[in-house]
Design an enzyme around this catalytic site. Structure first.
Site, PDB file in Angstrom:
ATOM      1  N   ASP A  44      -0.668  -0.371  -1.588  1.00  0.00           N
ATOM      2  CA  ASP A  44       0.217  -1.053  -2.522  1.00  0.00           C
ATOM      3  C   ASP A  44       0.877  -0.008  -3.436  1.00  0.00           C
ATOM      4  OD1 ASP A  44       0.649  -4.143  -3.467  1.00  0.00           O
ATOM      5  OD2 ASP A  44       0.573  -2.852  -5.237  1.00  0.00           O
ATOM      6  N   TRP A  45       0.951  -0.254  -4.749  1.00  0.00           N
ATOM      7  CA  TRP A  45       1.561   0.715  -5.657  1.00  0.00           C
ATOM      8  C   TRP A  45       0.799   2.035  -5.693  1.00  0.00           C
ATOM      9  CZ3 TRP A  45       5.780   1.855  -8.495  1.00  0.00           C
ATOM     10  CH2 TRP A  45       6.772   0.880  -8.602  1.00  0.00           C
ATOM     11  N   TRP A  55       6.545 -13.091  -3.593  1.00  0.00           N
ATOM     12  CA  TRP A  55       5.643 -12.540  -4.614  1.00  0.00           C
ATOM     13  C   TRP A  55       6.436 -12.102  -5.846  1.00  0.00           C
ATOM     14  CZ3 TRP A  55       1.950 -11.643  -7.693  1.00  0.00           C
ATOM     15  CH2 TRP A  55       1.767 -10.411  -8.327  1.00  0.00           C
ATOM     16  N   ASP A  91      -1.617  -8.838   6.725  1.00  0.00           N
ATOM     17  CA  ASP A  91      -0.889  -8.714   5.460  1.00  0.00           C
ATOM     18  C   ASP A  91       0.584  -9.007   5.700  1.00  0.00           C
ATOM     19  OD1 ASP A  91       0.032  -8.166   2.931  1.00  0.00           O
ATOM     20  OD2 ASP A  91       0.062  -5.995   3.232  1.00  0.00           O
ATOM     21  N   HIS A 146      -3.964  -8.213   2.420  1.00  0.00           N
ATOM     22  CA  HIS A 146      -3.261  -7.169   1.677  1.00  0.00           C
ATOM     23  C   HIS A 146      -4.239  -6.245   0.971  1.00  0.00           C
ATOM     24  CE1 HIS A 146      -0.003  -5.229  -0.421  1.00  0.00           C
ATOM     25  NE2 HIS A 146      -0.579  -5.478  -1.581  1.00  0.00           N
TER      26      HIS A 146
END
Length: 299
Positions: A123-124, A163, A249, A278
């Site tokens: 992710d980030w 999202w 995901d 995810h």
């Protein structure tokens, strides 16, 4: 900047979380001091494994990966990004930009003086972690990317757009529920509460609110040029680079292809598809640790 700091008692008694925080203080360009927390476990002479979380989680996401890595003889380091976990939280949404996050974690990385590190990012954690690799390639010996990307203004999945809309419009951001919704296994009430722990109220969630809006998904977004420059470095990266995306995901499905096509270090590597959603750290920590250990064994 006005800074919020979550009280320590919010982190007492969390399930499967025996780790003591370690703190480093860095300075923003405006002179504000920011305290960044991390877990740093395992032998000091072990291979450093940098575990970077994303949105809206914190290093708790790696609680089942950390002890597996240390049992293998590695040094597991899991920082909390600014705005998350035990790290300081600027109080205004405008305080959070992509480039500021990269600068904050760059200063943290230099203060930690990590050498020969292996990055695992999701992710980030990838949007920031891969920028660190590009800025400090000499500090990294290998990379494992999972459910992440390094966008440069291109369209994204419908799941991400859903999202993004949810995160910007929901009156209260239900962090624990969001994490639970992105895992294949069911989280207990106590685990969901642990993800809520860093945020006593909505005022602490400005970073979590802002992150989705910072993803450079159009040419007009900030950080497009900076990410393109990072890709130039990655396109010359020949050290081991492994993709380990999950099989369930909808947000990042298929994202491994761009890394395998553009990063020379992916060639000949044993890429894996891991079981999970995810937040695959919740679903397959043993497989993540094994993937990292195997990469380290090939160095």
């Amino acid at each position: 900047m006005q800074i919020l700091r979550t009280a320590d008692d919010r982190f007492h008694g969390l399930p499967d979380w025996p780790f003591a925080p370690r703190y480093l203080q860095i300075a923003d360009d405006d002179g504000t001091d920011l305290r960044i927390a991390c877990v740093d476990e395992g032998p000091r002479d072990g291979r450093p494994v940098l575990l970077m979380h994303g949105e809206p989680s914190w290093s708790y996401l790696y609680r089942h990966v950390i002890p597996r890595l240390t049992a293998m003889g590695h040094r597991a380091i899991a920082p909390d990004l600014v705005g998350f976990g035990r790290s300081d939280k600027p109080a205004a949404r405008g305080d959070y930009t992509y480039e500021r996050h990269v600068a904050w974690m760059s200063r943290w990385l230099e203060a930690m003086d990590l050498q020969g590190a292996v990055l695992f990012c999701q992710d980030w954690g990838g949007l920031i972690g891969l920028r660190l690799v590009a800025a400090f390639p000499e500090r990294f010996a290998g990379v494992v990317v999972a459910n992440t990307g390094l966008p440069t203004g291109n369209p994204v999945s419908e799941a991400f757009m859903g999202w993004l809309n949810f995160s910007q419009t929901v009156p209260q951001l239900p962090v624990g529920m969001i994490i639970a919704g992105g895992t294949a296994r069911s989280l207990s009430d106590a685990e969901r509460a642990a993800y809520d722990a860093p945020f006593p109220d909505e005022s602490y969630k400005e970073g979590a609110r802002q992150f989705p809006a910072l993803v450079p998904i159009t040419p007009q977004h900030g950080s497009v040029a900076e990410n393109q420059a990072a890709w130039t470095v990655l396109e010359g990266w020949t050290k081991p680079f492994v993709t380990a995306f999950s099989d369930a995901d909808p947000v990042t499905k298929g994202g491994e292809a761009v890394f395998q096509a553009r990063v020379p270090g992916t060639r000949g590597q044993p890429h894996v598809t891991l079981p999970g959603g995810h937040f695959l750290q919740e679903d397959c920590p043993a497989e993540i640790a094994a993937t990292l250990d195997a990469l380290i064994g090939r160095l």
